[in-house]
Write a protein that holds these residues in place. Sequence first.
Motif, PDB file in Angstrom:
ATOM      1  N   ASP A   1      11.303  -0.952 -55.718  1.00  0.00           N
ATOM      2  CA  ASP A   1       9.968  -0.563 -56.633  1.00  0.00           C
ATOM      3  C   ASP A   1       9.703  -1.978 -57.431  1.00  0.00           C
ATOM      4  O   ASP A   1       8.572  -2.192 -57.482  1.00  0.00           O
TER       5      ASP A   1
ATOM      6  N   LEU B   1       7.594  -3.947 -54.953  1.00  0.00           N
ATOM      7  CA  LEU B   1       6.486  -3.569 -54.747  1.00  0.00           C
ATOM      8  C   LEU B   1       5.592  -3.703 -55.920  1.00  0.00           C
ATOM      9  O   LEU B   1       4.312  -4.162 -55.543  1.00  0.00           O
ATOM     10  N   ARG B   2       6.080  -3.889 -56.967  1.00  0.00           N
ATOM     11  CA  ARG B   2       5.255  -3.874 -58.242  1.00  0.00           C
ATOM     12  C   ARG B   2       4.723  -5.283 -58.129  1.00  0.00           C
ATOM     13  O   ARG B   2       3.526  -5.641 -58.447  1.00  0.00           O
TER      14      ARG B   2
ATOM     15  N   VAL C   1       1.992  -5.638 -55.576  1.00  0.00           N
ATOM     16  CA  VAL C   1       0.927  -4.878 -55.962  1.00  0.00           C
ATOM     17  C   VAL C   1      -0.055  -5.849 -56.930  1.00  0.00           C
ATOM     18  O   VAL C   1      -1.259  -5.751 -56.911  1.00  0.00           O
TER      19      VAL C   1
ATOM     20  N   THR D   1      -1.713  -8.393 -55.145  1.00  0.00           N
ATOM     21  CA  THR D   1      -2.857  -7.967 -54.449  1.00  0.00           C
ATOM     22  C   THR D   1      -3.883  -7.304 -55.060  1.00  0.00           C
ATOM     23  O   THR D   1      -4.722  -6.696 -54.421  1.00  0.00           O
ATOM     24  N   GLU D   2      -3.744  -7.300 -56.412  1.00  0.00           N
ATOM     25  CA  GLU D   2      -4.754  -6.517 -57.190  1.00  0.00           C
ATOM     26  C   GLU D   2      -6.222  -6.714 -56.961  1.00  0.00           C
ATOM     27  O   GLU D   2      -6.621  -8.011 -56.868  1.00  0.00           O
TER      28      GLU D   2
ATOM     29  N   GLN E   1      -2.501  -0.918 -49.237  1.00  0.00           N
ATOM     30  CA  GLN E   1      -1.345  -0.393 -49.846  1.00  0.00           C
ATOM     31  C   GLN E   1      -0.098  -0.113 -49.290  1.00  0.00           C
ATOM     32  O   GLN E   1       0.935  -0.168 -49.477  1.00  0.00           O
TER      33      GLN E   1
ATOM     34  N   LEU F   1       2.229  -2.521 -47.857  1.00  0.00           N
ATOM     35  CA  LEU F   1       2.995  -3.358 -49.002  1.00  0.00           C
ATOM     36  C   LEU F   1       4.130  -2.506 -49.153  1.00  0.00           C
ATOM     37  O   LEU F   1       5.208  -2.582 -49.348  1.00  0.00           O
ATOM     38  N   ARG F   2       3.873  -1.190 -49.392  1.00  0.00           N
ATOM     39  CA  ARG F   2       4.818   0.054 -49.311  1.00  0.00           C
ATOM     40  C   ARG F   2       5.719  -0.231 -48.473  1.00  0.00           C
ATOM     41  O   ARG F   2       7.010  -0.062 -48.496  1.00  0.00           O
TER      42      ARG F   2
END
Length: 150
Positions: free
Chosen positions: A64, A67-68, A71, A74-75, A81, A84-85
Amino acid sequence: MKCPYCSAPDSKVVNSRPSDDGASIRRRRECLNCARRFTTYERAQLEPLMVVKRSGPREAFNPDKLLRGLVLATEKRPVDQDALRAFAYGFEDEVGQSEIAATEIGKRAMTFLRPLDDVAYIRFASVYRDFDSLERFIEEIQGLKKDEEG
């Protein structure tokens, strides 16, 4: 499973299906108290991957957290997504060892982001490499241009 919305201790499973090519189970749950739905992922944990921090201490790998960071990088960018996950949650399986340096995680994440999106790559690199000046930032961008041209 405790509800993330109202903290009620009970929920029911509405739907289950394999995820991450069978490496985990995705469960759709409904809170018995507030009736809101949420998703959980269940995966086997054999021996946790340990991350060796730059300052020396060790901690268990947390997908997590990875991933954070991905994310955030890539905002507002056209990056899938789900990719990424899959990278974050498949990372532990790809490493193939019981311990990894935090710097190696950063390098692998940058290698993953590079072909997906240059802006996301630069964003991640600016945090990972801790750019301390505009010159260092410009050097990284020029390195991208050189790789693109040649």
